[in-house]
Write a protein that holds these residues in place. Structure first.
Motif, short mmCIF file in Angstrom:
data_model
loop_
_atom_site.label_atom_id
_atom_site.label_comp_id
_atom_site.label_asym_id
_atom_site.label_seq_id
_atom_site.Cartn_x
_atom_site.Cartn_y
_atom_site.Cartn_z
N GLY A 19 0.79 -1.22 0.00
CA GLY A 19 0.00 0.00 0.00
C GLY A 19 0.82 1.27 0.00
O GLY A 19 0.41 2.29 -0.57
N LEU A 20 2.00 1.26 0.64
CA LEU A 20 2.81 2.48 0.74
C LEU A 20 3.70 2.70 -0.48
O LEU A 20 4.25 3.80 -0.64
CB LEU A 20 3.69 2.42 1.99
CG LEU A 20 2.96 2.58 3.33
CD1 LEU A 20 3.90 2.24 4.47
CD2 LEU A 20 2.43 3.99 3.48
N LEU A 21 3.87 1.69 -1.32
CA LEU A 21 4.81 1.82 -2.43
C LEU A 21 4.48 2.95 -3.40
O LEU A 21 5.40 3.67 -3.84
CB LEU A 21 4.90 0.48 -3.19
CG LEU A 21 5.73 -0.61 -2.51
CD1 LEU A 21 5.73 -1.87 -3.36
CD2 LEU A 21 7.14 -0.13 -2.26
N THR A 32 4.94 1.14 12.58
CA THR A 32 5.15 -0.14 13.23
C THR A 32 4.71 -1.26 12.30
O THR A 32 4.11 -1.02 11.24
CB THR A 32 4.36 -0.22 14.55
OG1 THR A 32 2.95 -0.28 14.24
CG2 THR A 32 4.63 1.00 15.42
N ASP A 33 4.98 -2.49 12.72
CA ASP A 33 4.64 -3.61 11.86
C ASP A 33 3.15 -3.96 11.89
O ASP A 33 2.73 -4.88 11.20
CB ASP A 33 5.46 -4.85 12.22
CG ASP A 33 5.32 -5.23 13.69
OD1 ASP A 33 4.44 -4.68 14.36
OD2 ASP A 33 6.09 -6.08 14.17
N THR A 34 2.36 -3.22 12.67
CA THR A 34 0.91 -3.44 12.65
C THR A 34 0.16 -2.27 12.02
O THR A 34 -1.07 -2.31 11.93
CB THR A 34 0.37 -3.66 14.08
OG1 THR A 34 0.65 -2.51 14.88
CG2 THR A 34 1.01 -4.89 14.72
N ASP A 35 0.88 -1.24 11.58
CA ASP A 35 0.24 -0.07 10.99
C ASP A 35 -0.07 -0.29 9.51
O ASP A 35 0.80 -0.76 8.76
CB ASP A 35 1.13 1.17 11.12
CG ASP A 35 1.18 1.70 12.54
OD1 ASP A 35 0.24 1.40 13.31
OD2 ASP A 35 2.15 2.39 12.89
N TRP A 76 -6.39 6.30 1.12
CA TRP A 76 -6.05 7.52 0.41
C TRP A 76 -4.77 8.17 0.92
O TRP A 76 -4.33 9.19 0.39
CB TRP A 76 -7.20 8.54 0.53
CG TRP A 76 -7.73 8.74 1.92
CD1 TRP A 76 -8.81 8.12 2.49
CD2 TRP A 76 -7.20 9.62 2.92
NE1 TRP A 76 -8.98 8.56 3.78
CE2 TRP A 76 -8.01 9.48 4.07
CE3 TRP A 76 -6.13 10.50 2.95
CZ2 TRP A 76 -7.77 10.20 5.24
CZ3 TRP A 76 -5.88 11.22 4.12
CH2 TRP A 76 -6.71 11.06 5.23
N GLN A 77 -4.13 7.59 1.93
CA GLN A 77 -2.89 8.19 2.44
C GLN A 77 -1.78 8.19 1.39
O GLN A 77 -1.12 9.23 1.18
CB GLN A 77 -2.43 7.46 3.71
CG GLN A 77 -1.29 8.13 4.46
CD GLN A 77 0.09 7.74 3.95
OE1 GLN A 77 0.24 6.78 3.20
NE2 GLN A 77 1.09 8.50 4.33
N GLY A 132 -4.95 9.48 12.43
CA GLY A 132 -6.03 8.79 11.72
C GLY A 132 -5.62 8.27 10.37
O GLY A 132 -6.40 7.56 9.71
N LEU A 133 -4.41 8.61 9.92
CA LEU A 133 -3.90 8.09 8.64
C LEU A 133 -3.60 6.61 8.72
O LEU A 133 -3.45 5.95 7.68
CB LEU A 133 -2.63 8.85 8.24
CG LEU A 133 -2.77 10.33 7.91
CD1 LEU A 133 -1.40 10.98 7.82
CD2 LEU A 133 -3.53 10.50 6.60
N TRP A 134 -3.51 6.07 9.93
CA TRP A 134 -3.09 4.67 10.10
C TRP A 134 -4.12 3.92 10.94
O TRP A 134 -4.76 4.48 11.82
CB TRP A 134 -1.73 4.61 10.79
CG TRP A 134 -0.73 5.54 10.19
CD1 TRP A 134 -0.46 6.82 10.58
CD2 TRP A 134 0.09 5.30 9.05
NE1 TRP A 134 0.49 7.37 9.76
CE2 TRP A 134 0.85 6.46 8.82
CE3 TRP A 134 0.26 4.18 8.22
CZ2 TRP A 134 1.77 6.54 7.78
CZ3 TRP A 134 1.18 4.27 7.19
CH2 TRP A 134 1.92 5.45 6.97
#
Length: 443
Positions: free
Chosen positions: A140-142, A201-204, A209-210, A257-259
């Motif tokens: 998702g972050l790529l 973190t590894d759970t975020d 839309w971020q 709230g982004l995560w």
């Protein structure tokens, strides 16, 4: 014959400077440098992320702390190329507009550095795939990260055009690294959410839309700088700048709230064939047989014993009466490396300590200490215990006397018959969670 002699040679194709810049020259080397640098960094920390999809995503995301400044430095060096070659006046005589000339030189570096980052992230995912124990890839972050790297290269190119010194590129890299580092280290303030390399973190997991907002924020700033420098109508720079400001406002106003927490982080997968049952976070469900095997010696010796916790659970909260805390599998790189337990005996010893669940007793009695030591030695013999015994054996008279009592208590528990030992252990575990073992028969 005249027709053959009068035939003219076909016109040469028009030069394509953008294609030449993409295929040759500095840009491919810049992309390779990004890939090589990130590859070395990721390989050096592989034990901390290889085997966990979430850890891999978090680690590749935070490498933006290096990829961004490196891309900016590459763009800056490319931006000063014409000045170093002393061909600025020659370029000013060509038909193409200043904006077209800038983009022809800047876009290849931006594309190649972004491709280098994307390739490094892809290779990290491939390295995780054989060892993943559950969950799924987290790409998702790529998109946002890749656009941020390309935007850094474009901004760097403009700086290289404006600042007339060869030191601009290394200084820009240092400034970018320090700036991103300060933002990443900040634990409060809304500005930290504008950081493309904001640590997670590894759970975020980001809201959908971020990454889009982050891409608009970084790309908007880059294109605003490009248009302000090279466009014939510099007022057009206001459009991408307005988009960047709007995206930045959304990021800062939303804040944390982004995560949100990945759903799998709240799920447990259990093996109920043993008592206590063994439960592990669903993100590492593939490790459940391995954990059950590591605890088989403990659960085998506890067969028929009463007053035990119902299960071991891998949770981040205080254990309830019906459960005990499973020894932590995370952060990766300590007890778990590439999907394997590094020390099953130590894991079993820590799981036994969790069953005993002694609170922080300020003044434990000798009887309590002897009972706890005997149970731990019976359920999970550990090489570390022999090391401590050897130290006490070489100590003073009090240390040697304490060692003799511990050895006698262990021998007494081991010498009991099976039924007697089950009754003793049942009485012992009935007192777990307290500082009082008076209800337990003495050893």
């Amino acid at each position: 014959m005249s027709l053959l002699t009068d035939r003219r040679a076909p016109a040469a194709p028009a030069p394509r400077p953008l294609r030449a810049e993409v295929l040759r020259g500095f840009a491919p080397g810049a992309g390779s440098a990004v890939l090589l640098t990130l590859g070395v960094l990721l390989a050096g920390s592989a034990a901390r992320w290889q085997g966990g999809w979430a850890e891999t995503a978090a680690q590749t995301h935070v490498t933006g702390l290096i990829a961004g400044p490196l891309a900016a430095a590459a763009g800056c060096w490319q931006g000063g190329r014409e000045r170093r070659r002393r061909t600025e006046e020659l370029w000013g005589t060509v038909v193409r507009s200043p904006l077209a000339r800038l983009l022809a030189a800047a876009l290849p570096v931006a594309l190649w550095t972004a491709a280098g980052y994307l390739a490094a992230a892809g290779l990290a995912m491939l390295a995780t795939w054989p060892y993943a124990q559950g969950d799924r890839p987290h790409p998702g972050l790529l998109p946002g990260d890749t656009v941020a790297v390309a935007a850094a290269a474009l901004l760097g190119h403009v700086v290289g055009r404006v600042v007339p010194t060869r030191l601009a590129a290394p200084l820009l890299a240092i400034a970018g690294y320090v700036g991103l580092g300060v933002l990443s280290a900040s634990t409060s303030g809304s500005a930290r959410h504008l950081d493309p390399a904001f640590p997670i973190t590894d759970t975020d997991v980001p809201v959908w839309w971020q990454p889009l907002s982050m891409a608009v924020w970084t790309a908007g700033l880059a294109f605003a700088a490009v248009l302000a420098y090279a466009a014939r109508r510099r007022v057009t720079a206001l459009l991408p700048l307005a988009a960047a400001v709007a995206a930045g406002a959304v990021l800062t106003q939303t804040g944390d709230g982004l995560w949100h927490e990945t759903p799998l982080a709240r799920r447990q997968v259990c093996d109920t064939s043993t008592t206590p049952a063994v439960c592990v976070n669903a993100r590492y469900a593939g490790m459940l047989p391995q954990l059950t095997d590591a605890l088989s010696g403990v659960t085998g010796r506890l067969e028929g014993v009463r007053n035990l916790p119902v299960r071991w659970e891998e949770r981040g909260h205080e254990s309830h009466d019906a459960e005990a805390q499973l020894p932590g599998l995370t952060p990766l790189g300590w007890s778990v490396v590439r999907g394997r337990l590094t020390d099953p005996e130590q894991f079993a010893w820590e799981a036994t300590a969790a069953l005993q669940r002694r609170p922080d007793c300020l003044h434990p009695t000798e009887r309590m200490s002897l009972a706890d030591d005997a149970v731990a030695g019976y359920l999970a013999p550990s090489p570390a215990r022999k090391t401590f015994d050897d130290i006490d054996a070489r100590g003073d008279a009090a240390d040697r006397a304490g060692l003799r009592k511990r050895l006698a208590a262990r021998a007494a528990l081991a010498a009991m018959g099976e039924e007697e030992r089950r009754d003793w252990l049942s009485a012992y575990f009935a007192t777990a969670g307290t500082c009082d073992v008076r209800g337990v028969p003495a050893l």
